[in-house]
Design a protein around this motif. Sequence first.
Motif, PDB file in Angstrom:
ATOM      1  N   PHE A 104      -5.030  -4.403   0.282  1.00 36.54           N
ATOM      2  CA  PHE A 104      -3.851  -3.740   0.013  1.00 36.54           C
ATOM      3  C   PHE A 104      -3.027  -3.714   1.272  1.00 36.54           C
ATOM      4  O   PHE A 104      -3.425  -2.651   2.228  1.00 36.54           O
ATOM      5  CB  PHE A 104      -4.334  -2.376  -0.715  1.00 36.54           C
ATOM      6  N   PHE A 105      -1.995  -4.468   1.555  1.00 37.53           N
ATOM      7  CA  PHE A 105      -1.486  -5.034   2.794  1.00 37.53           C
ATOM      8  C   PHE A 105      -0.487  -3.591   3.188  1.00 37.53           C
ATOM      9  O   PHE A 105       0.133  -2.945   2.141  1.00 37.53           O
ATOM     10  CB  PHE A 105      -0.656  -6.085   2.731  1.00 37.53           C
ATOM     11  N   ARG A 106      -0.406  -3.458   4.236  1.00 40.92           N
ATOM     12  CA  ARG A 106       1.007  -2.820   4.966  1.00 40.92           C
ATOM     13  C   ARG A 106       1.088  -3.450   6.062  1.00 40.92           C
ATOM     14  O   ARG A 106       0.554  -4.288   6.689  1.00 40.92           O
ATOM     15  CB  ARG A 106       0.477  -1.450   4.958  1.00 40.92           C
ATOM     16  N   ALA A 107       2.342  -2.977   6.581  1.00 38.85           N
ATOM     17  CA  ALA A 107       2.620  -3.934   7.811  1.00 38.85           C
ATOM     18  C   ALA A 107       1.845  -3.610   9.139  1.00 38.85           C
ATOM     19  O   ALA A 107       1.553  -4.597   9.835  1.00 38.85           O
ATOM     20  CB  ALA A 107       4.107  -3.279   8.399  1.00 38.85           C
ATOM     21  N   ALA A 163       7.175   4.166  10.000  1.00 34.63           N
ATOM     22  CA  ALA A 163       7.136   4.800   8.897  1.00 34.63           C
ATOM     23  C   ALA A 163       5.721   5.077   8.091  1.00 34.63           C
ATOM     24  O   ALA A 163       5.312   6.117   7.559  1.00 34.63           O
ATOM     25  CB  ALA A 163       8.213   4.191   7.758  1.00 34.63           C
ATOM     26  N   GLU A 164       5.162   4.102   8.169  1.00 37.18           N
ATOM     27  CA  GLU A 164       3.844   4.013   7.880  1.00 37.18           C
ATOM     28  C   GLU A 164       2.694   5.016   8.462  1.00 37.18           C
ATOM     29  O   GLU A 164       2.117   5.855   7.906  1.00 37.18           O
ATOM     30  CB  GLU A 164       2.882   2.617   7.914  1.00 37.18           C
ATOM     31  N   GLU A 165       3.074   5.153   9.978  1.00 41.94           N
ATOM     32  CA  GLU A 165       2.212   5.907  10.898  1.00 41.94           C
ATOM     33  C   GLU A 165       2.560   7.611  10.135  1.00 41.94           C
ATOM     34  O   GLU A 165       1.855   8.344  10.076  1.00 41.94           O
ATOM     35  CB  GLU A 165       2.593   5.894  12.255  1.00 41.94           C
ATOM     36  N   ALA A 166       3.911   7.653  10.036  1.00 38.77           N
ATOM     37  CA  ALA A 166       4.444   8.938   9.605  1.00 38.77           C
ATOM     38  C   ALA A 166       3.817   9.602   8.317  1.00 38.77           C
ATOM     39  O   ALA A 166       3.428  10.646   8.153  1.00 38.77           O
ATOM     40  CB  ALA A 166       5.923   8.948   9.824  1.00 38.77           C
ATOM     41  N   ALA A 167       3.752   8.455   7.295  1.00 36.47           N
ATOM     42  CA  ALA A 167       3.265   8.780   5.878  1.00 36.47           C
ATOM     43  C   ALA A 167       1.598   8.952   5.961  1.00 36.47           C
ATOM     44  O   ALA A 167       1.030   9.012   4.909  1.00 36.47           O
ATOM     45  CB  ALA A 167       3.769   7.840   5.017  1.00 36.47           C
ATOM     46  N   LEU A 190       0.877  -1.369   0.055  1.00 32.25           N
ATOM     47  CA  LEU A 190       0.075  -0.221  -0.168  1.00 32.25           C
ATOM     48  C   LEU A 190       0.875   1.322   0.029  1.00 32.25           C
ATOM     49  O   LEU A 190       0.573   2.208  -0.725  1.00 32.25           O
ATOM     50  CB  LEU A 190      -1.014  -0.170   1.086  1.00 32.25           C
ATOM     51  N   GLY A 191       2.117   1.095   0.880  1.00 33.30           N
ATOM     52  CA  GLY A 191       3.138   2.539   0.790  1.00 33.30           C
ATOM     53  C   GLY A 191       3.231   2.807  -0.554  1.00 33.30           C
ATOM     54  O   GLY A 191       3.425   4.086  -0.871  1.00 33.30           O
ATOM     55  N   ASP A 192       3.778   1.916  -1.502  1.00 34.58           N
ATOM     56  CA  ASP A 192       4.210   1.975  -2.854  1.00 34.58           C
ATOM     57  C   ASP A 192       3.063   2.518  -3.586  1.00 34.58           C
ATOM     58  O   ASP A 192       3.052   3.404  -4.689  1.00 34.58           O
ATOM     59  CB  ASP A 192       4.789   0.814  -3.327  1.00 34.58           C
TER      60      ASP A 192
END
Length: 412
Positions: A226-229, A278-282, A207-209
Amino acid sequence: MACRICSGRLQQFADFGSQPVSDAFVAPCDREGDGQGDTAGEYFFRLAVGICESCSMAQLLEEVPRERMFHEDYPYLSSGSAVMRAHFGSLARRLLATELAGPDPFVVELGCNDGTMLETVASAGVRHLGVEPSGGVARLAAARGVRVREDFFEAGTAEAILNEHGPADVIYAANTLCHIPYLDSVMSGVDTLLRPDGVFVFEDPYLGDIVERTSFDQIYDEHFYFFRAGSVRLMARRHGFDLVGVERLPVHGGEVRYTLARRGARPVSPAVDALVAAEEAAGLGDPETLRAFAARVAANRDRLVGLLTGLRDRGATVYGYGATAKSATVLNYCGIGPDLVRFVSDTTPAKQGRLTPGSHIPVRGPEAFADPYPDYALLFAWNHAEEIMAKETAFREAGGTWILYVPDVHLV
Ligand code: SAM
Ligand code: TMP
Ligand code: ZN
């Protein structure tokens, strides 16, 4: 529609309207002699995506019945890219040297497709089983010497495999887990089949990409999640598993390989906390971030349609390159038909001679691409850009220009 993971409320953030089954290439119908194909049999659904307010898993709002997507004639072949063949070869060798190095190891692959990964395991003489519901590709795997069970993996399948083969040291899935809405059943199957100290390893588009690159064409019927960590970690915990490893992969436009182990069985890599942070920050769990992504998607659509319309109006020829499942979303969302893209070149035998789903653009073999070269080529298989541009250097030498729409519309 409630979250398929936790029954939480889903907040929609993008809607691509009515879409066909992405890999359902249409056989041209000559009955009316118009070459437009028989649309009567095409199945459409509403392609919209949302995020769960409770567990933050991004997912489709409507599910296509699995038998409509994965069946005897499922056309996608894992072996269609040299980069992917190398990717799966090196993953198989890594597993053989690590998790599968003990006495009489056993690995199960979900969605083994044509056996591209398991071929290396089979050659090493290691016990393995591919679980693959699509009959045509399953037979290609068997022809490569891979042992295959033609079936959908779910709780009941896991029970049957355990009874026949015993427990697995590794369960692996590439570009398959995100295709399965009934994850509850799959995770309970993993729990049944995996050894106490075994690992469940899977890799899927990240999902991040997708958000960072505005790669909206990763959204189509087969890609349900759409996965993320962060969301995978919560999903794993619900089933008594820890997310113990994450590895970012460059393939298919950006993926993450997740490693799950039973709670407490393995140390958790610091990379997991780092990626979640990093996901939280984004802001990946924030519907606002995802709505901003949807706004960029709409702007890219308008630019792409404007570019293609302008090229048509001044008589330039445009072919498509790679009849990807992803391209179904682009073509149908943008309303691109054979007037804007004359045909799509693709190496997959089962796609050639057919029409793209919904948009009805003819698909031809790669020899047609050079006969003669078009002025422009719209690269639907942008995730294989390096491999494709390296072998198609003559196209640019002949004056041709590539059109890409990820991360934005640009010419190369
Ligand atoms: N693993 C291959 C790769 O990465 O190239 C194939 C990926 S392909 C996009 C997805 C595959 O998952 C298809 O071959 C499909 O038939 C299979 N599949 C779908 N649902 C499945 C399920 N419940 N269990 C096992 N395989 C499944
Ligand atoms: P994928 O992006 O889902 O892997 O699909 C790639 C599609 O592009 C698949 O139908 C095969 C096709 N293809 C070509 O036509 N030529 C190529 O060189 C490559 C790598 C893929
Ligand atoms: Zn949820």
